[in-house]
Design an enzyme around this catalytic site. Structure first.
Site, PDB file in Angstrom:
ATOM      1  N   THR B 185       3.253  -2.675   4.030  1.00 10.84           N
ATOM      2  CA  THR B 185       3.441  -2.983   2.515  1.00 10.84           C
ATOM      3  C   THR B 185       2.324  -2.734   1.802  1.00 10.84           C
ATOM      4  O   THR B 185       1.377  -3.028   2.272  1.00 10.84           O
ATOM      5  CB  THR B 185       4.036  -4.531   2.726  1.00 10.84           C
ATOM      6  OG1 THR B 185       5.334  -4.523   3.277  1.00 10.84           O
ATOM      7  CG2 THR B 185       4.281  -5.137   1.101  1.00 10.84           C
ATOM      8  N   PHE B 187       0.316  -3.653  -1.766  1.00  9.94           N
ATOM      9  CA  PHE B 187       0.112  -4.740  -2.655  1.00  9.94           C
ATOM     10  C   PHE B 187      -0.681  -4.329  -3.699  1.00  9.94           C
ATOM     11  O   PHE B 187      -1.756  -3.534  -3.735  1.00  9.94           O
ATOM     12  CB  PHE B 187      -0.268  -6.007  -1.881  1.00  9.94           C
ATOM     13  CG  PHE B 187       0.194  -6.470  -0.737  1.00  9.94           C
ATOM     14  CD1 PHE B 187       1.282  -7.734  -0.852  1.00  9.94           C
ATOM     15  CD2 PHE B 187       0.355  -5.986   0.551  1.00  9.94           C
ATOM     16  CE1 PHE B 187       1.867  -8.270   0.067  1.00  9.94           C
ATOM     17  CE2 PHE B 187       0.787  -6.537   1.547  1.00  9.94           C
ATOM     18  CZ  PHE B 187       1.957  -7.732   1.288  1.00  9.94           C
TER      19      PHE B 187
END
Lengths: 302, 302
Positions: B185, B187
């Site tokens: 992921t 960010f």
């Protein structure tokens, strides 16, 4: 196919917005199919079940939501359109009107929890948050009415279509609770056969029906990937731009096999039957590392 | 701000992946801030609460997930980045390892239901579907561990980080159940002040830390809209492509005020401190109907 009817697969339970979009356009779909048969909508549990049923000819057509005017792309559909071998044959825009649905003896002040699909909860968040109700995400809007019916608890409500309230014989506490009165969802009708002769169908449609999306009646979608070099995406888009073809949408989806590489979904005005669109696609094919023509389709608004 | 510590807002409960991404990079963040203070992570219920806290200076920084390598863009974050006045100051990629978490006396065969954030359920769908467990979506991964703890029912499990299992003193039945071992992921660390002197910080980072994302250390994100004319998007992208600036991502989000019009999020290599990037942005500003520079940032992988 065993039924004499034209079979159309949709995700969810009867009363789903996808089913509403099919039923509102059933005459158009019959015209496009050239069929005199009746039309039957078949519920499937997931988007993947719908697209699989179409690919394997278990049904004639399927419907999948691709984009909401407020919430954007339905990414699951885009990923399935890469994976399965189907074509987009019709583009339908449906004005989505959400209703707050409850048991017959529930009043607004009794409600503590509200059930709906994540998209339904998002699209009605202003209304829900005003009352500070707990939001419970479910897998589809119409199914959330079934859930509160089963629970039989008057502190629970659901958000779904008017049709879903009728089917389960529940009360509509309030109609039109979506954040924005420009809330539309765009769907693709999919088939395992590419649609051709779009100009012919369009003239038939125009004579018979009044729900053609006037400004942009025919569009094409292609899916492509670029090589990892500077200017690659720009070069690909140039094949269209330099021929005066208008791009109406460009969306990226991750390539699950290669981190931080993308598939691009490009919608443009015109049909694969047009000479300049055909040329643009052939040149794009040479520049792209991957290209799939999802099809050309007539755009409707209902 | 009342605390002597550097305050960093994240969405969810302690043990969330966002918090893990901050804690793994806390030395880098302190270096960027030029601060000698300790670092404290503050949980907030929603992404909007996080970005609001940053805009209003209730905290020093916030962290928001923007993209998953498997599931794509986190659209809610993109919409908030349009709405609020904040800057991206750091880009962090975190390898997301999901665990199947249960009560101490639960075995895999006892499980009937599994709770997690929608993204967690999607990222582990192959594993879950093998057992045909019922999937219950929740608002965050770490919070789903709290839910099964509260229910105290050994037929229920949760999917979250190893840290979340530790915090709630629950059992890890299996680690690494995500569909794909390339599950990352991405960010953004956000601030209400634009980050400058990126080359200076980068050289400091390179000397001190080893988690710099080597190939593309500095990127910039701009958000823009185009006029509704053929070739408009192509013309905007050309400002970068024609200067040899490499576009790493292009993503569209719907304009909620105008149906079927879009905001484009464009990530490219280079910094607003560079002359040619600055020129490209100034020319893009003239061609676009809207432009916002979200900022330039160093990219890290942890």
């Amino acid at each position: 196919m065993s039924s004499g009817n034209l079979l159309v697969a949709f995700q969810g339970e009867h009363g789903a917005f996808s089913e509403e979009a099919v039923l509102k356009n059933k005459d158009v779909l019959a015209e496009l199919d050239g069929s005199k048969r009746g039309l039957e909508t078949i519920p499937y549990p997931s988007f993947e079940d719908v697209i699989k049923a179409v690919e394997k000819s278990w049904v004639d057509y399927g419907i999948l939501p691709i984009e909401n005017s407020q919430e954007g792309t339905i990414s699951e559909t885009y990923d399935l359109l890469i994976k399965y071998n189907v074509y987009a044959v019709l583009d339908i825009k449906l004005r989505v009107v959400h209703c707050l649905i409850s048991h017959k003896d529930t009043e607004i002040k009794d409600i503590k929890k509200v059930y709906s699909h994540v998209q339904g909860l998002k699209q009605c968040s202003d209304f829900i948050d005003r009352y500070r109700w707990e939001k419970i995400p479910t897998y589809n809007t119409a199914g959330s009415v079934q859930i509160i019916l089963d629970h039989n608890d008057r502190s629970e409500a659901a958000i779904a279509s008017k049709k879903a309230a009728d089917i389960y014989n529940m009360k509509i506490l309030k109609e039109g609770i979506e954040n924005n009165d420009r809330n539309y969802t765009r769907f693709f009708i999919i088939s395992n056969t590419q649609q051709t002769e779009l100009e012919y169908h369009l003239s038939n449609f125009s004579a018979k029906f009044d729900n053609i999306y006037k400004e942009i009646p025919i569009k094409t979608t292609v899916i492509f990937s670029t090589y990892h070099t500077p200017g690659a995406l720009y070069g690909c888009i140039g094949e269209l731009a330099n021929r005066g073809i208008n791009i109406s949408k460009l969306e990226s989806r991750p390539n699950r096999e290669k981190n931080w590489e993308y598939f691009f979904f490009l919608d443009f005005e015109g049909s694969i039957d047009d000479k300049k669109c055909k040329e643009a696609i052939e040149n794009l094919r040479k520049k792209a590392s991957f290209l799939k023509v999802l099809g050309s389709y007539i755009c409707l608004e209902s």
